[in-house]
Design a protein around this motif. Structure first.
Motif, PDB file in Angstrom:
ATOM      1  N   VAL A  14       0.845  -1.194   0.000  1.00  0.00           N
ATOM      2  CA  VAL A  14       0.000   0.000   0.000  1.00  0.00           C
ATOM      3  C   VAL A  14       0.883   1.248   0.000  1.00  0.00           C
ATOM      4  N   HIS A  15       0.640   2.106  -0.970  1.00  0.00           N
ATOM      5  CA  HIS A  15       1.302   3.406  -1.029  1.00  0.00           C
ATOM      6  C   HIS A  15       0.210   4.469  -1.073  1.00  0.00           C
ATOM      7  N   SER A  16       0.630   5.708  -1.291  1.00  0.00           N
ATOM      8  CA  SER A  16      -0.373   6.725  -1.565  1.00  0.00           C
ATOM      9  C   SER A  16       0.168   7.673  -2.617  1.00  0.00           C
ATOM     10  N   VAL A  74       3.952  13.079  -2.840  1.00  0.00           N
ATOM     11  CA  VAL A  74       4.552  12.249  -1.799  1.00  0.00           C
ATOM     12  C   VAL A  74       3.676  11.028  -1.520  1.00  0.00           C
ATOM     13  N   CYS A  75       4.331  10.026  -0.964  1.00  0.00           N
ATOM     14  CA  CYS A  75       3.635   8.837  -0.476  1.00  0.00           C
ATOM     15  C   CYS A  75       3.425   9.046   1.011  1.00  0.00           C
ATOM     16  N   ASN A  76       2.191   9.018   1.457  1.00  0.00           N
ATOM     17  CA  ASN A  76       1.971   9.226   2.888  1.00  0.00           C
ATOM     18  C   ASN A  76       1.446   7.973   3.597  1.00  0.00           C
ATOM     19  N   GLU A  77       1.674   6.818   2.954  1.00  0.00           N
ATOM     20  CA  GLU A  77       1.398   5.555   3.650  1.00  0.00           C
ATOM     21  C   GLU A  77       2.758   4.909   3.899  1.00  0.00           C
ATOM     22  N   TYR A  78       3.062   4.578   5.147  1.00  0.00           N
ATOM     23  CA  TYR A  78       4.375   3.988   5.425  1.00  0.00           C
ATOM     24  C   TYR A  78       4.498   2.668   4.669  1.00  0.00           C
ATOM     25  N   CYS A  79       5.497   2.585   3.765  1.00  0.00           N
ATOM     26  CA  CYS A  79       5.565   1.429   2.877  1.00  0.00           C
ATOM     27  C   CYS A  79       6.875   0.676   2.974  1.00  0.00           C
ATOM     28  N   GLY A  80       7.741   1.044   3.903  1.00  0.00           N
ATOM     29  CA  GLY A  80       8.987   0.304   4.066  1.00  0.00           C
ATOM     30  C   GLY A  80      10.142   1.227   4.388  1.00  0.00           C
ATOM     31  N   GLY A 138      12.415   2.616   2.714  1.00  0.00           N
ATOM     32  CA  GLY A 138      12.712   3.744   1.838  1.00  0.00           C
ATOM     33  C   GLY A 138      11.546   4.700   1.683  1.00  0.00           C
ATOM     34  N   HIS A 139      10.558   4.560   2.550  1.00  0.00           N
ATOM     35  CA  HIS A 139       9.334   5.353   2.432  1.00  0.00           C
ATOM     36  C   HIS A 139       9.606   6.857   2.317  1.00  0.00           C
ATOM     37  N   HIS A 140      10.554   7.340   3.127  1.00  0.00           N
ATOM     38  CA  HIS A 140      10.809   8.787   3.139  1.00  0.00           C
ATOM     39  C   HIS A 140      11.479   9.270   1.861  1.00  0.00           C
ATOM     40  N   PHE A 141      11.938   8.350   0.996  1.00  0.00           N
ATOM     41  CA  PHE A 141      12.487   8.768  -0.301  1.00  0.00           C
ATOM     42  C   PHE A 141      11.416   8.760  -1.388  1.00  0.00           C
ATOM     43  N   MET A 142      10.239   8.287  -1.066  1.00  0.00           N
ATOM     44  CA  MET A 142       9.237   8.061  -2.096  1.00  0.00           C
ATOM     45  C   MET A 142       8.513   9.366  -2.425  1.00  0.00           C
ATOM     46  N   SER A 143       8.943   9.975  -3.504  1.00  0.00           N
ATOM     47  CA  SER A 143       8.298  11.214  -3.944  1.00  0.00           C
ATOM     48  C   SER A 143       8.570  11.397  -5.426  1.00  0.00           C
TER      49      SER A 143
HETATM   50 CU   LIG Z   1       5.128   4.314  -0.653  1.00  0.00          CU
END
Ligand SMILES: [Cu+2]
Length: 157
Positions: free
Chosen positions: A101-103, A136-142, A144-149
């Motif tokens: 799950v991402h966002s 941005v992705c605001n669902e914690y996905c792993g 590397g979540h904070h790099f997901m943009s």
């Molecule tokens: Cu994500």
């Protein structure tokens, strides 16, 4: 049942606070036009890249003249990486996930949808002003979540 005076006061206060809170949430949701995102389209998460429209990600013009951006979210990024859309035109974002799950949230707009494996979500938006918008992705996905943009670049038509 006997209720102490203070119990009654706190009971009334608690219920009033609850009603007030729900009213604020309800009124602001209607006022700002919040809607549940997504339809009822499904896709096999194992075969996303073979299934239309996800076999060809990116921007395309639909038959009715509006635009669609087909996106796949994956750990930890989006495909396509950079999105260019025209200003002043309706753009529908169609997204699904290949893994978890991402966002997909475009900062400063009403576009904020969950991207769930197996499900296809849609959200339409018209960018009035050209510029660069952060996604941005605001669902914690792993890890590397904070790099997901990524970015949506809105250009003059
Ligand atoms: Cu994500």
């Amino acid at each position: 049942m006997h209720l102490h005076k203070f119990e009654k006061i706190w009971l009334v206060f608690g219920i009033a606070a609850l009603v007030l809170f729900l009213s604020v949430v309800g009124v602001s949701a209607f006022h700002q036009g919040h809607t549940p995102s997504g339809g009822h389209m499904r896709v096999d998460p194992e075969k996303v890249r073979e299934t239309a429209p996800f076999n060809q990600t990116g921007l395309r013009q639909k038959e009715d003249g509006t635009y669609e951006v087909v996106m796949i979210a994956q750990a930890f990024g989006y495909d396509p990486g950079k999105i260019q859309v025209p200003a002043g035109e309706q753009v529908t974002f169609t997204a699904t996930s290949e893994d978890v799950v991402h966002s997909f949230s475009i900062v400063g707009t009403n576009v904020n949808m969950m991207v769930v494996p197996g499900q296809v979500n849609h959200k339409a938006h018209t960018f009035d002003e050209p510029g660069t918008y952060l996604v941005v992705c605001n669902e914690y996905c792993g890890s590397g979540h904070h790099f997901m943009s990524t970015e949506v670049e809105v250009v003059e038509k």
